[in-house]
Design an enzyme around this catalytic site. Structure first.
Site, PDB file in Angstrom:
ATOM      1  N   SER A 117      -5.208 -11.426  13.909  1.00  0.00           N
ATOM      2  CA  SER A 117      -5.383 -11.392  15.353  1.00  0.00           C
ATOM      3  C   SER A 117      -5.988 -12.686  15.891  1.00  0.00           C
ATOM      4  O   SER A 117      -6.196 -12.808  17.097  1.00  0.00           O
ATOM      5  CB  SER A 117      -6.282 -10.215  15.741  1.00  0.00           C
ATOM      6  N   HIS A 138       1.464 -10.055  15.014  1.00  0.00           N
ATOM      7  CA  HIS A 138       0.233  -9.329  15.333  1.00  0.00           C
ATOM      8  C   HIS A 138       0.553  -8.035  16.074  1.00  0.00           C
ATOM      9  O   HIS A 138       0.895  -8.056  17.258  1.00  0.00           O
ATOM     10  CB  HIS A 138      -0.684 -10.231  16.176  1.00  0.00           C
ATOM     11  N   GLU A 150       2.645  -9.433  19.122  1.00  0.00           N
ATOM     12  CA  GLU A 150       2.422 -10.844  19.444  1.00  0.00           C
ATOM     13  C   GLU A 150       2.961 -11.667  18.271  1.00  0.00           C
ATOM     14  O   GLU A 150       2.499 -11.515  17.139  1.00  0.00           O
ATOM     15  CB  GLU A 150       0.912 -11.046  19.611  1.00  0.00           C
ATOM     16  N   ASN A 188      -6.305 -11.792  22.171  1.00  0.00           N
ATOM     17  CA  ASN A 188      -7.727 -11.880  21.836  1.00  0.00           C
ATOM     18  C   ASN A 188      -8.417 -13.087  22.453  1.00  0.00           C
ATOM     19  O   ASN A 188      -9.645 -13.090  22.605  1.00  0.00           O
ATOM     20  CB  ASN A 188      -7.914 -11.858  20.323  1.00  0.00           C
TER      21      ASN A 188
END
Length: 293
Positions: A117, A138, A150, A188
């Protein structure tokens, strides 16, 4: 793609494995801990049966899916996989070591993907002899439910690898967003500073944890408050990502909140430990004294 390896039998790995078998792919789920594999197998089986009971999957399709799952401790079983997705703990040294091993085991055409991540795909690719075939994939937690994947291209990731990975995610029914290889990627990079700021808000006494979460849920229409979400993700994971952001982007605004650090040091990791910002362990009811005759 006909066969897939998933390394890591935790919630993310088991969820990714479930997606694979439901969508017609033979999956080898790898974990060095036999207890983790047992929990993962039980969870996947239970989830498949739940899909069947809700009419979202036929009984035959459910049985067929479970027949495509193989759980093992041996990485050597991945020698014929078309893609191998790493889903182990968020520590770069451990991931680099694993990618080095996978590069030696996997067939030359195989794609090596990481569910990281926040960690650099380029650095993970650098330990392999196939940087063209290394990519970030991800998944959001939990993978069978969340709609987003992702995809992160490293410095050398080829178009062929990107297109094959994107096609696999879309085969799983996911929407794909593509990020360049910068710390934290898209989700993130935005989410973790918000969670970290929520910890600072609690740390400096601006408000109670309940009011912080209620404010964000009702004031911004978030389904979970940031502190609740941190507990769900795992405070250790949040801290690890904040450290990656701080080191990779070099800005003091990404420095982890001391309260977050303290909670992790105390073992208050969130739901998985029964305590984080909130308490999740069931408090036993007091024993009522027996009436005297």
């Amino acid at each position: 793609m006909k066969s897939m390896g998933v390394v890591g039998g935790g919630q993310m790995g088991s969820g990714i494995a479930q997606l694979g078998i439901v969508h017609g792919i033979d999956v080898w789920l790898i974990d060095s801990d036999p207890n983790a594999l047992a929990r993962a197998s039980k969870s996947i089986s239970s989830n498949i049966q739940r899909l069947v009971s809700k009419g979202l999957l036929s009984q035959a399709a459910g049985s067929s899916a479970l027949g495509r799952l193989r759980c093992t401790k041996s990485l050597e079983e991945l020698h014929s996989a078309d893609i191998i997705i790493e889903a182990i703990a968020e520590y770069e040294d451990a991931k680099r070591k694993l990618f080095l091993e996978l590069d030696e085991i996997a067939k030359s055409s195989a794609i090596l993907a990481s569910n990281t991540s926040s960690i650099s795909i380029t650095r993970l690719a650098s330990v392999t002899g196939r940087p063209l075939q290394v990519i970030g994939m991800h998944f959001m937690n939990p993978p069978p439910i969340m709609k987003l994947v992702e995809v992160i291209r490293g410095a050398d990731t080829s178009d062929e690898t990107f297109n094959a990975t994107k096609a696999l995610a879309e085969r799983f029914g996911k929407t794909v967003v593509c990020s360049q290889d910068y710390s934290g990627f898209i989700v993130n990079r935005i989410l973790m500073p918000m969670i970290n700021e929520a910890f600072f808000t609690l740390y400096t006494g601006v408000a109670t944890k309940e009011d912080i979460d209620t404010g964000m849920k009702l004031g911004t229409n978030h389904p979970m408050g940031p502190l609740e979400l941190a507990d769900f993700i795992g405070l250790d994971v949040c801290l690890s990502i904040m450290k990656v952001l701080h080191a990779g982007l070099g800005d003091s605004k990404y420095a982890p909140c001391p309260l977050l650090v303290q909670y992790v040091d105390a073992g208050r990791l969130g739901r998985k430990r029964g305590i984080g910002v909130y308490e999740y362990r069931k408090v036993p009811e007091p024993v009522k004294p027996s009436p005297r005759l």
